[in-house]
Design an enzyme around this catalytic site. Structure first.
Site, PDB file in Angstrom:
ATOM      1  CG  HIS A 206       0.114   0.069   2.692  1.00 17.62           C
ATOM      2  ND1 HIS A 206       0.160  -1.146   2.742  1.00 17.62           N
ATOM      3  CD2 HIS A 206       0.224   1.521   3.248  1.00 17.62           C
ATOM      4  CE1 HIS A 206       1.444  -0.635   4.218  1.00 17.62           C
ATOM      5  NE2 HIS A 206       0.756   0.693   4.465  1.00 17.62           N
ATOM      6  CG  ASP A 208       1.616   5.361   4.866  1.00 20.94           C
ATOM      7  OD1 ASP A 208       1.215   3.898   4.659  1.00 20.94           O
ATOM      8  OD2 ASP A 208       3.465   5.189   4.913  1.00 20.94           O
ATOM      9  CG  HIS A 263       5.020   1.481   2.653  1.00 15.90           C
ATOM     10  ND1 HIS A 263       4.788   1.521   2.002  1.00 15.90           N
ATOM     11  CD2 HIS A 263       4.483   0.980   4.017  1.00 15.90           C
ATOM     12  CE1 HIS A 263       3.699   2.872   3.397  1.00 15.90           C
ATOM     13  NE2 HIS A 263       3.349   1.648   4.021  1.00 15.90           N
ATOM     14  NE  ARG A 273       9.149  -4.820  11.191  1.00 20.34           N
ATOM     15  CZ  ARG A 273       8.527  -3.171  10.703  1.00 20.34           C
ATOM     16  NH1 ARG A 273       6.955  -4.123  10.816  1.00 20.34           N
ATOM     17  NH2 ARG A 273       9.396  -1.886  10.173  1.00 20.34           N
TER      18      ARG A 273
END
Length: 334
Positions: A206, A208, A263, A273
């Site tokens: 996607h 942002d 990304h 993570r």
């Protein structure tokens, strides 16, 4: 280890074994904010990648450590407890479901408004979690990251020779700024080789929608960016630095000179993570359009003017991977 549920490969997006595992990209621009030439290097990085790493920033490590500690405490709670802070409507705790359009991933998260009036009492019923501690940690961290974001945007404007240089930063500083903050936790993913797949998607590809995104994560790999040549590359983790994404709104304001970077995040079978992302957005009523000062000669606008509210509404109705700006491109109009 925090477990969401066993992976359901019938529904979670995957990358097949036949795909070559992306290698680390070691040419990511590194911007030292203390250097005089950083303004020009930021412009170059935004033009070439829409993505760069920031070092020598002024965000106190104690703020980062405190927020990370609070986040780990929350995400380590039993799922039955965490669910008390949900559902994300849109703020609060979410698990696997990303947005309202059917996207899912191997992720759990907390989405928060940066508005000082945001109510943290959603966390009050979660056993062992102090909502005031979370509020204080988030406020300290967001305040420092917002200050750094504005510094970057002002350097960016200076590098573009735009006056006044607060043309971008004033939108984040506005008391009605529609900025949000997100804590993403990607639990260690069980070994899924038996399912004959290479990687589960933690967070699908996607861009942002806001002006700028500021990411900090622990030392676990997983983040990948899509380069102009069409190849995905993994971003080497660095828990002491910040990664900056150009958002869709900044792409429009620069008339496509900067491109918002696509990304995604892949899962990790060895360790979890944790990422923290500040999304710097304008007020809902703000009109987004190419800046006249950046239009050269007979250059015409590539985009229709729209308000941030209109774009946000459209973006959140779309799937993650869709090019959300298509609906607002002028050549797409009939």
């Amino acid at each position: 280890m925090v477990v969401l549920t066993e992976p359901d490969t019938d529904h979670l997006p995957i990358i097949n074994n036949s795909c070559k595992s992306p290698s680390f990209f070691n040419d990511i621009p590194v911007i030292d904010l203390s250097k005089p030439d950083s303004k020009n290097l930021i412009v170059k990085a935004c033009e070439e990648f829409g993505f760069f790493k920031v070092v020598n920033h002024d965000v106190p490590m104690e703020f980062i450590s405190k927020l990370e500690s609070e986040a780990i405490k929350f995400f380590s709670s039993p799922l039955s407890e965490k669910l008390k802070a949900g559902p994300a409507d849109p703020f609060g705790y979410g698990n696997k479901q990303i947005g309202q359009s059917g996207d899912i991933g191997w992720v759990e998260y907390i989405l928060l408004s940066t508005n000082c009036e945001f109510n943290y009492q959603k966390f009050a019923s979660v056993l062992g979690v102090n909502p005031e501690s979370i509020r204080a940690a988030v406020n300290d961290y967001v305040s420092a990251v917002k200050k750094m974001s504005c510094e970057i945007l002002e350097k960016l404007a200076e590098g573009l020779k735009i006056h006044p240089t607060n043309v971008f930063s004033k939108l984040l500083k506005d008391e009605k700024s529609d900025s949000v903050f997100r804590l993403n936790h990607y639990p260690q993913c069980p070994d899924i080789q038996e399912f004959n797949v290479k990687n589960l998607i933690g967070f699908g590809e996607h861009t942002d929608p806001q002006i700028i995104s500021v990411l900090r994560s622990n030392n676990t790999s997983g983040l990948q960016i899509l380069l102009k040549n069409g190849n995905w590359f993994s971003v080497p983790p660095d828990q002491n630095s910040f990664f900056i994404n150009v958002g869709d709104s900044l792409q429009v304001m620069t008339n496509g000179r900067f491109k918002s970077v696509k990304h995604r995040v892949l899962t990790n079978t060895l360790k979890s993570r944790l990422s923290m992302i500040y999304f710097g957005g304008p007020p809902l009523s703000e009109k987004i359009a190419p800046l006249p000062s950046l239009m050269e000669g007979e250059e015409s606008s590539l985009y229709k003017e729209f308000t941030w509210f209109e774009y946000k509404k459209s973006a959140f109705k779309s799937r993650l991977a869709e090019n959300r700006l298509t609906l607002f491109e002028k050549f797409g109009a009939s």
